[in-house]
Enzyme design. Structure first.
Site, short mmCIF file in Angstrom:
data_model
loop_
_atom_site.label_atom_id
_atom_site.label_comp_id
_atom_site.label_asym_id
_atom_site.label_seq_id
_atom_site.Cartn_x
_atom_site.Cartn_y
_atom_site.Cartn_z
N THR A 12 -22.57 -5.06 -14.07
CA THR A 12 -23.88 -5.55 -13.62
C THR A 12 -24.00 -5.40 -12.11
O THR A 12 -23.01 -5.33 -11.38
CB THR A 12 -24.10 -7.01 -14.03
N GLY A 13 -25.24 -5.36 -11.64
CA GLY A 13 -25.50 -5.32 -10.20
C GLY A 13 -25.26 -3.96 -9.57
O GLY A 13 -24.77 -3.87 -8.45
N SER B 129 -27.24 -1.45 -8.06
CA SER B 129 -28.60 -1.14 -7.62
C SER B 129 -28.67 -0.49 -6.25
O SER B 129 -29.69 0.14 -5.94
CB SER B 129 -29.45 -2.41 -7.62
N ILE C 212 -21.46 -3.30 -3.78
CA ILE C 212 -20.21 -3.35 -4.52
C ILE C 212 -20.36 -2.71 -5.90
O ILE C 212 -19.50 -1.97 -6.36
CB ILE C 212 -19.73 -4.81 -4.66
N GLY C 213 -21.48 -3.00 -6.58
CA GLY C 213 -21.66 -2.50 -7.93
C GLY C 213 -21.59 -0.98 -8.03
O GLY C 213 -21.00 -0.43 -8.96
N SER D 26 -17.55 -16.90 -5.01
CA SER D 26 -17.65 -16.67 -3.57
C SER D 26 -16.61 -17.55 -2.88
O SER D 26 -15.66 -17.99 -3.53
CB SER D 26 -19.07 -16.98 -3.09
N TYR E 58 -26.89 -20.98 -4.06
CA TYR E 58 -25.91 -19.91 -4.29
C TYR E 58 -24.51 -20.49 -4.45
O TYR E 58 -23.78 -20.17 -5.40
CB TYR E 58 -25.96 -18.94 -3.12
#
Length: 261
Positions: free
Chosen positions: A13-14, A16, A21-22, A156, A169
């Site tokens: 996922t992620g 984009s 990182i993705g 995180s 977050y």
């Protein structure tokens, strides 16, 4: 570990932004022989100062070689509670089975205690925390017990130093930290390991100027973490080399000195 994942399918996922990182995770996994099903949600990037990839998610997928028999892509908003199961379903329809799940996406959300709203908290939890659980649930439901079942989540640094200006977050990422052990205990006897990475500050284009320099100075090597630093650890965790590692929250942050900021 070249070609260590031949013909295994990894949902990431992620994916984009080419600077993110993705993207590097997907490229590294493809280079290792895996098939990759990539999820993105570019509208989230549009909401923030760093912005979306200049060519959108299509630019990232194109640079990875474009959709093929080894790479597929879907846009999905994990604020929708149905989206996690739908993404896993589409990955299974495309590749037949998913061997590993890498939950890299995140919704960034600022807000102090005086500023935070119920809507801020709900959305951060939905995208970061709830989606991580529901993706894991859907992944486990389709897993048939074959070797190589892997879930990699992302937290995180909220457990190492305060993030009082990013409460939605930090709280949602803290939930991922705390769910790791329970999810791993649930899934280990089904041949699935579950681990979580805290990658520390990674240079993905969101910081500049004095703040960028201050963060770099808080690392012993005087440089930010890079997406490739994260990808190397993910590659190991989803490989056979890490088959006995589960329930761990790994601080892979280059010795970042949290008290220096």
């Amino acid at each position: 570990m070249e070609k260590s994942l031949n013909d295994r399918v990894v949902l990431v996922t992620g994916v984009s932004r080419r600077i993110g990182i993705g993207f590097t995770l997907a490229r590294t996994l493809l280079d290792a022989g895996a098939k990759v099903f990539a999820q993105s949600w570019a509208p989230h990037d549009d909401e923030h100062p760093w912005g979306a990839d200049p060519d959108g998610a299509a630019g990232a997928i194109g640079e990875l070689g474009g959709e093929s028999d080894r790479l597929a892509h879907v846009e999905a908003d994990f604020a929708d509670p149905e989206a996690p199961a739908q993404v896993v379903k589409q990955a299974v329809e495309r590749f037949g089975h998913v061997d590993a799940l890498v939950v890299n996406h995140a919704r960034s959300a600022l807000g102090t205690l005086d500023e935070v709203t119920a809507a801020d908290l709900d959305l951060a939890w939905a995208v970061n925390g709830r989606a991580s659980v529901l993706l894991t649930q859907a992944f486990a439901a389709q897993h048939d017990g074959r070797p190589g079942g892997r879930v990699v989540l992302f937290t995180s640094g909220q457990h190492l130093s305060p993030m009082s200006g990013e409460l939605p977050y930090a709280i949602s990422k803290g939930a991922i930290h705390q769910m790791t052990l329970s999810l791993s205990a649930t899934l280990m006897d089904r041949g699935i390991t579950v681990n979580t990475i805290n990658p520390g500050p990674v240079d993905t284009g969101y910081a500049e100027g004095e703040f960028h320099r201050a963060v770099a100075d808080a690392f012993p090597l005087k440089r930010w973490g890079q997406p490739d630093d994260v990808a190397r650890l993910v590659l190991w965790l989803v490989s056979d080399e890490a088959r006995w590692i589960t329930g761990q929250v790994i601080n892979s942050d280059g010795g970042f000195r949290h008290g220096k900021l």
